[in-house]
Design a protein around this motif. Structure first.
Motif, PDB file in Angstrom:
ATOM      1  N   TRP A  14       1.123  -1.088   0.183  1.00  0.00           N
ATOM      2  CA  TRP A  14       0.327   0.230   0.004  1.00  0.00           C
ATOM      3  C   TRP A  14       0.843   0.942  -0.094  1.00  0.00           C
ATOM      4  CZ3 TRP A  14       0.035   4.315   3.417  1.00  0.00           C
ATOM      5  CH2 TRP A  14      -1.009   4.915   3.721  1.00  0.00           C
ATOM      6  N   LYS A  47       0.706   5.674  -0.647  1.00  0.00           N
ATOM      7  CA  LYS A  47       0.280   6.789  -0.520  1.00  0.00           C
ATOM      8  C   LYS A  47       0.469   8.038  -1.490  1.00  0.00           C
ATOM      9  CE  LYS A  47      -4.719   6.176  -0.209  1.00  0.00           C
ATOM     10  NZ  LYS A  47      -5.240   6.298  -1.178  1.00  0.00           N
ATOM     11  N   GLU A  59       4.548   4.450   2.190  1.00  0.00           N
ATOM     12  CA  GLU A  59       4.293   2.673   2.050  1.00  0.00           C
ATOM     13  C   GLU A  59       4.420   2.190   2.758  1.00  0.00           C
ATOM     14  OE1 GLU A  59       5.968   0.401  -1.900  1.00  0.00           O
ATOM     15  OE2 GLU A  59       7.387   2.128  -1.456  1.00  0.00           O
ATOM     16  N   ILE A  92      -7.063   1.009   5.492  1.00  0.00           N
ATOM     17  CA  ILE A  92      -6.070   0.621   4.193  1.00  0.00           C
ATOM     18  C   ILE A  92      -7.099  -1.189   3.081  1.00  0.00           C
ATOM     19  CG2 ILE A  92      -5.152   2.367   4.176  1.00  0.00           C
ATOM     20  CD1 ILE A  92      -2.674   0.837   4.740  1.00  0.00           C
ATOM     21  N   SER A  93      -6.498  -0.994   2.117  1.00  0.00           N
ATOM     22  CA  SER A  93      -6.052  -1.960   1.463  1.00  0.00           C
ATOM     23  C   SER A  93      -4.476  -2.256   1.169  1.00  0.00           C
ATOM     24  CB  SER A  93      -7.128  -1.733   0.108  1.00  0.00           C
ATOM     25  OG  SER A  93      -8.687  -1.740   0.490  1.00  0.00           O
ATOM     26  N   LEU A  94      -4.138  -3.838   1.527  1.00  0.00           N
ATOM     27  CA  LEU A  94      -3.211  -4.007   1.159  1.00  0.00           C
ATOM     28  C   LEU A  94      -3.377  -4.615  -0.312  1.00  0.00           C
ATOM     29  CD1 LEU A  94      -1.884  -4.619   4.431  1.00  0.00           C
ATOM     30  CD2 LEU A  94      -1.322  -3.510   2.973  1.00  0.00           C
TER      31      LEU A  94
END
Length: 183
Positions: free
Chosen positions: A32, A34, A49, A170-172
């Protein structure tokens, strides 16, 4: 038979020496990240990250460099950037909660962060960065799907005060094992 093996190794080594492309066999991992404009962590962080991976070592073989698992458990690999040194001095530990989509928590806990000091890199002036990992203690079994995660990075600011960074729900993304090439 012996002559064929020697010929194959000789040709493979010669191809490796004249070729600029080397293949790397990568193990499975979850990731993940951003970008600066998308990061909504509180307090603000320029870039984060998080990779969930196994500790590996590279085994050089002709034409293919293979990653070999160094441990059975997974670790968190963190790349953390800020625009100013006045925010953070170091990353100390990370609290994590990881689950499969629609399921209850698979793994949760707190892990110390290794090499979490923020420093400026010569190739990225003006950016303070910590590239760090945790100990490999996360057990996931045979997961082959994306995972959900919630993280709290416990940091120390420039005034030696604790400052948590929240990364919620969050999505991994799951990355399958495959051969990657690079030049």
């Amino acid at each position: 038979m012996k002559k064929r093996v020697i010929s194959t190794l000789t040709v493979s080594t010669f191809c490796l020496l004249i070729s600029s492309c080397v293949a790397v066999s990568k193990r499975k991992f979850w990731a993940w990240s951003k970008l600066k404009s998308e990061t909504t962590s509180t307090p603000y962080v320029a870039f984060i990250e998080i990779n969930l991976t196994k500790e590996t070592v590279f085994l050089p073989t002709p034409l293919i460099m293979t990653e070999i698992n160094y441990s059975q458990n997974y670790l968190l690999d963190i790349d953390f950037h800020t625009d100013t040194i006045n925010q953070y001095k170091s990353l100390d530990s990370i609290q994590y909660s990881i689950s499969a989509p629609g399921n209850s928590v698979t793994q949760a806990g707190v892990l110390p962060i290794k090499n979490g000091k923020l420093s400026i890199r010569s190739y990225s002036p003006g950016i303070y960065r910590a590239q760090c990992t945790t100990e490999p203690r996360i057990q996931l079994g045979k997961q082959k799907q994306g995972l959900n995660g919630t993280f709290i990075i416990y940091a120390t600011d420039i005034n030696n005060q604790p400052k948590p960074v929240f990364i919620n729900d969050i999505s991994l993304a799951y990355h399958k094992p495959k051969l990657w090439g690079f030049f």
